[in-house]
Every structure is written in C-alpha cells, then in structure tokens.
Design an enzyme around this catalytic site. Structure first.
Site, PDB file in Angstrom:
ATOM      1  N   SER A 112     -25.996  -2.145 -20.538  1.00 40.84           N
ATOM      2  CA  SER A 112     -27.333  -1.752 -20.074  1.00 40.84           C
ATOM      3  C   SER A 112     -27.820  -0.409 -20.605  1.00 40.84           C
ATOM      4  CB  SER A 112     -27.336  -1.789 -18.550  1.00 40.84           C
ATOM      5  OG  SER A 112     -28.631  -1.646 -18.070  1.00 40.84           O
ATOM      6  N   ASP A 278     -30.615  -3.505 -22.054  1.00 38.30           N
ATOM      7  CA  ASP A 278     -30.630  -4.959 -21.911  1.00 38.30           C
ATOM      8  C   ASP A 278     -31.959  -5.492 -21.389  1.00 38.30           C
ATOM      9  OD1 ASP A 278     -30.160  -3.761 -19.448  1.00 38.30           O
ATOM     10  OD2 ASP A 278     -29.035  -5.460 -18.674  1.00 38.30           O
TER      11      ASP A 278
HETATM   12  C1  VG1 Z   1     -27.114   1.813 -11.516  1.00 40.54           C
HETATM   13  C2  VG1 Z   1     -28.357   1.885 -10.653  1.00 40.54           C
HETATM   14  C3  VG1 Z   1     -28.575   0.557  -9.940  1.00 40.54           C
HETATM   15  C4  VG1 Z   1     -28.649  -0.564 -10.970  1.00 40.54           C
HETATM   16  C5  VG1 Z   1     -27.408  -0.543 -11.839  1.00 40.54           C
HETATM   17  C6  VG1 Z   1     -27.471  -1.563 -12.962  1.00 40.54           C
HETATM   18  O1  VG1 Z   1     -25.975   1.590 -10.717  1.00 40.54           O
HETATM   19  O2  VG1 Z   1     -28.247   2.912  -9.722  1.00 40.54           O
HETATM   20  O3  VG1 Z   1     -29.756   0.631  -9.178  1.00 40.54           O
HETATM   21  O4  VG1 Z   1     -28.763  -1.809 -10.336  1.00 40.54           O
HETATM   22  O5  VG1 Z   1     -27.247   0.734 -12.440  1.00 40.54           O
HETATM   23  O6  VG1 Z   1     -28.592  -1.363 -13.750  1.00 40.54           O
HETATM   24  P1  VG1 Z   1     -24.981   2.773 -10.291  1.00 40.54           P
HETATM   25  O7  VG1 Z   1     -23.878   2.102  -9.547  1.00 40.54           O
HETATM   26  O8  VG1 Z   1     -24.568   3.453 -11.541  1.00 40.54           O
HETATM   27  O9  VG1 Z   1     -25.792   3.702  -9.429  1.00 40.54           O
HETATM   28  V1  VG1 Z   1     -28.538  -1.751 -15.395  1.00 40.54           V
HETATM   29  O10 VG1 Z   1     -30.074  -1.692 -15.980  1.00 40.54           O
HETATM   30  O11 VG1 Z   1     -27.399  -0.551 -15.878  1.00 40.54           O
HETATM   31  O12 VG1 Z   1     -27.736  -3.213 -15.472  1.00 40.54           O
HETATM   32 CO    CO Z   2     -30.231  -2.652 -17.673  1.00 41.25          CO
END
Ligand code: VG1
Ligand code: CO
Length: 542
Positions: A112, A278
């Site tokens: 991502s 992504d």
């Molecule tokens: C982060 C964001 C979360 C999101 C996740 C995946 O997670 O805070 O809101 O759903 O990334 O997004 P974390 O656990 O690092 O706070 V993506 O666009 O990286 O798939």
């Molecule tokens: Co993403």
C-alpha cells in the site's frame, strides 16, 4: 506436474491491519512467500476447481510473487486464476473483479502506502469471496497454519506470460490475463454522472491528479482524461514504477507536499487529488483548502444523493474509531445508523454485506462504499467531482458551508515512526495500567470524562476484537486516541489522534495545530509520549 516441496515454518507471518507486510529481503528468503501463500490456501476450504484473482500494485518483487502465486494456486487445485495484465490490479479493482465474476477470492500483492524497491516493503493479503479483506477469523487461521507448515504444493508450469491479454492453460488450470482497468471504469460509469462530469471539464474546470507513480495511474488516465475529457496533463506521475520513483506513495501532506503547494498557489487548479500505492486511499485538496479525510467522508455522505449511484440515499455510515465524529453528525441529521469500528477495512465488510452501511471511511485517507468491499481512492475523487458538478460551487464553499451546518471537528494525527518496539510497548502498557484512575482527573485544564481500551463487538456476527486503541475522552467531547500501527515494517509506529469539536462559526478558520494545542500537550502529560519515544516531535503530522 505437481510437486510437494518440504519447507520450514517462519514464526513472523502474522497478518497486520491489512495483510502481511515485510521488507523485500524478508520476502526473498527461501520459501517465505511460498509458505505464506500455501498457508492462505491451508486456511481455506472448498476452492477446488474454483477461480482465484491475482494482482498487485506493481512494486518491486510483484512479478516474481505473481508467478509463484499462479503456480501454487495450480498446485492446490484451483480451476482458474484471473491475473491483471502486467500483474497490475488496484485493491478496489481487485475487489470489484472478485465480486463481478463471483470468484472464490483473491490475492493482492501490495504494501500500500509503504515505499517500494529492493530494500523497501512488500506485502500479501487475501480477500474473500465478498471482495473484502479476510476477516480476523481467517487471518488468525492463516497465521496458525504458517507456524505449522511442512510443505507447499506447486505446479511445474514454467513462467506464465502475464503481459498478453488472453487465456492460456497452465497444467490443469486456466490462466486468464485481463485488462485491469476496463471493469473498474465501467463500475465508476454506473455510479456517477459522467455526462455532467464531461460538461464540467469542457467548461474549463481544471484538476490535478497525482498517481504518485503507483497503481492508480492507468485508471486515472483512462477515466479522467480519456472517458471524461479532462485535458492531457491532468494526471501526473501516472506510470506505475517498481520503486514509486523513490518516494512514499502515501497521499498525505508530507509525501504529496508538491500537490498541496500547487493547490495553495496563485494559479491553483480547481481541484486536486492523489492516491496511494495500491489505489485505495485518496487525498482531496480544493483550491486553497485541504479537506481532512474525516471531513471528507462526512461531506461525501451528506451530498451522496447528488450522484446517481446513491440517489436513493444511504442505509448508514461506518467509520473507524480514530476517525473524527464529523460523519456522526451527518448520520444523525439523515436519521441513519452510524457504526464505529476498529481500524482497518476488514471490519466494514459485515456492515456492508448486511446492508447496514453504505459509505465507510477512515481518517487515514480511506473512503469507500458498498460498490466494492475495499476503500477506493478514485471513487472518492469521482464522488467529489460529481458533487462539485451538481452543486456548481467550489470545494472551499462546500466545506465551509458544511462546517456552518454541522460545526467543525478540528482533527489531526501525529505519527512517531520507527520508535524502538520496547519503548512503544512500554508507553502503551503504562497507559493501559492507569486507565482506571484517569477519569475525574485534569490535564492542562481539561477534565477527563472517560478512558478505555476500545473493544468492538461486530453487530452482525458477534465477534469481539479487543485492544483496538486507547481512548481518552474529555468533558465537552474532545478526545485523544493512541494506538500502535499494524502496517509498519520496522520498529513501532505510534499514532496519536487528536480531535476537538467547534460549533461556533466564528472559530472555524483557526490553524488546526493551534486549535488542538492544549489537547496535544495534555496527551503528552498523560501518556509521556516524549519521554517514552525519546522524540520531541512527531515524524509526520496530518
Ligand atoms: C493504516 C491506517 C488504517 C488503514 C491501514 C491500511 O493502518 O491507519 O486506517 O486501514 O493502514 O491502509 P495502521 O495499522 O498502520 O494504523 V492501506 O492503504 O496501507 O492498505
Ligand atoms: Co492502500
């Protein structure tokens, strides 16, 4: 010919907020990717002869793992795999393909918003037949399997040509290479008023879309420039690169600062947007105004009826717990349900499947609806465009009028990245231990009304997820939330979310950090952020 290859388990294949994410050299260890893919299949039942979707965000190591995934799918008895041409498939487009062609599920290769390259990040996640990220029940099972794995099954099919559209046989399995953009573009056309968007661009409306050299480029080019007639050059950095041009494909005010600067400049276009690695995140910046993701989901929900796909109104709104309460006020006014879930899109799936929520959002620049089961960057951009076209007002006017109607939720997130894990854990442990004693005490003149560790009971299947973020709620509705990231790949990232509600119209144009200054100081007093992390300021402020 199918081989059973002996292997040894790795102990660190626990999926996080969104799949398994590690540095590329970790994934390049012998059988590391093979083990995880086999563990996914070992955790699933009933896929013999069925179809699996495979695609990724084009980052370094994507093509290699796609070949492995095809061969292991064949080895495990899938009847068919559908692979995006060139191995490219945005996360929301993958979700759409799974749903549209009623496939068994899909494997998405992405880390991502994390950077890509030989020493940067890679990731693998599994999406189920509803098109959404596997729920915790499945990710827990995958992790359990990965700790016991003894062998994986792989078909000896050589390298499959993933660049030519068409269908080929690989052993007993069929491989279909398809255009990753077409079905997605058709879905967008079914939801939004493309005629009025064409008129908008024809009238001279100027937009800038920054794909950050990530997967959204081909989608944005096709939809914005080719189908909607936005001038050539509207999309920037639209060629997906394995290292994203050396940048973080994270559409925030730090990594997309050039876009922010352009939108605040004298010759700013009318509307600016960007998406992540992504393609599931969105950054929205109007001419002269940044729209926080929490505000964006509230504003999209309040105006959704203006788009054909949502003309009958919304069933409900869901937001992750750290996301601001701006959407709650919209839900209240519309008389519809509002749901507060843990961080991560996997928690929205049940609400969407059950028809309880139509629009969902996260403070981390994720917004989406029941059209797929993932957040969707371009979808959010197109809904904004549809609203701008229908209302005939500027983004800034729409935002300020929204605040006048509902009040403004000042909101910011402070990230402390790559903190030593022990220090971050110590902070969280200490804070957890004193939660019970906090209510009634005061910090920086702010009285704490409640403090807890957020737990969620899924209203559809009753499953419970605990320890989803520490909340400190102050009298008057302000709050601070602290949690550790589940997507990082080195050390720990501490996220501190700060929010204050301001009903008074005369106080709607304050600087966000100033408006939140006392809460920020109180958070440090309560949690000892500076002393625990050894940092005197956050790495990223959004
Ligand atoms: C982060 C964001 C979360 C999101 C996740 C995946 O997670 O805070 O809101 O759903 O990334 O997004 P974390 O656990 O690092 O706070 V993506 O666009 O990286 O798939
Ligand atoms: Co993403």
């Amino acid at each position: 010919m199918i081989k059973t290859v002996p292997t040894k388990p790795y102990t660190d294949q626990k999926p996080g907020t969104s799949g398994l994410r590690k540095k590329v050299p970790v994934f390049q260890q012998e059988h590391y990717a093979e083990n995880f893919i086999q563990s996914i299949f070992d955790a699933l039942d009933g896929f013999q002869g069925k179809t699996l979707v495979i695609g990724g965000d084009g980052r370094f190591y994507n093509r290699e793992v796609i070949q492995k995934a095809i061969a292991i799918a064949a080895g495990n008895g899938f009847g068919k795999v559908m692979v995006g041409q060139g191995g490219i498939l945005s996360t929301p487009a993958a979700s759409n393909i799974i749903r549209k062609y009623k496939t068994f599920g899909g494997i998405i290769l992405s880390a991502s918003h994390n950077p890509g390259g030989p020493h940067e990040d890679f990731g693998i996640k599994y999406n189920a037949g509803n098109g959404g990220p596997a729920p915790e029940k499945i990710t827990d099972a995958i992790f359990a399997k990965s700790k016991q794995i003894k062998s994986f099954k792989i078909a000896d099919i050589g390298t499959v040509d993933i660049d030519t559209i068409g269908t080929v046989k690989a052993g007993d399995m069929t491989v279909e290479i398809f255009d990753p953009v077409k079905d997605y573009a058709e879905l967008m056309e079914s939801l939004f008023d493309f005629d009025s968007l064409r008129k908008l661009f024809k009238s001279g409306f100027r937009m800038r879309f920054d794909a950050m050299h990530a997967v959204t480029g081909p989608y944005a080019k096709e939809i914005l420039e080719h189908r909607l007639g936005a001038p050539n050059g509207t999309c920037r950095n639209f060629k997906p690169l394995p290292d994203f041009g050396g940048h973080h494909p994270d559409p925030n005010l730090v990594h997309a600062k050039h876009l922010y600067d352009e939108m605040m400049g004298p010759d700013a276009p009318d509307f600016g947007a960007a998406s992540d690695g992504d393609g599931d995140r969105n950054l929205i910046i109007g001419k002269g105004i940044f729209v926080t993701p929490s505000d964006s989901v509230a504003m999209l929900a309040a105006n959704a009826k203006l788009a054909p796909g949502y003309k009958d109104g919304l069933k409900g709104i869901a937001r992750s717990m750290p996301t601001s309460g701006a959407a709650d006020r919209v839900a209240e006014k519309l008389g519809i349900g509002i749901y507060e879930t843990p961080t991560g899109w996997k928690f929205f799936g049940n609400l969407l499947d059950a028809g309880m929520a139509t629009i969902c959002g996260e403070e981390s620049a994720g917004t989406g609806s029941n059209h797929v089961r993932e957040k969707d960057g371009l979808w959010a951009v197109l809904l904004w465009l549809n609203i701008l076209a229908a209302r005939g007002e500027s983004c800034k006017d729409i935002v300020t009028k929204h605040w006048e109607t509902y009040g403004r939720n000042y909101y910011s997130r402070h990230d402390y990245e790559e903190v030593e894990s022990d220090r971050a854990n110590a902070l969280v442990d200490e804070l957890r231990a004193k939660l019970g004693s906090l209510p009634g005490t005061t910090a920086r003149g702010l009285k704490i009304a409640k403090a807890d560790d957020f737990a969620y009971r899924d209203p559809v299947d009753g499953s419970v997820s605990e320890h989803q973020g520490i909340r400190i709620l102050f009298e008057g509705g302000s709050r601070v939330v602290l949690r550790l990231s589940g997507t990082g790949t080195s050390g720990a990232t501490l996220r501190v979310y700060i929010e204050r509600y301001e009903p008074d119209k005369a106080r709607h144009d304050l600087d966000t950090q100033e408006a939140l200054a006392d809460l920020i100081a109180a958070a440090d007093d309560i949690a000892g952020i500076k002393s625990h992390t050894g940092r005197n300021k956050p790495s990223v402020i959004t």
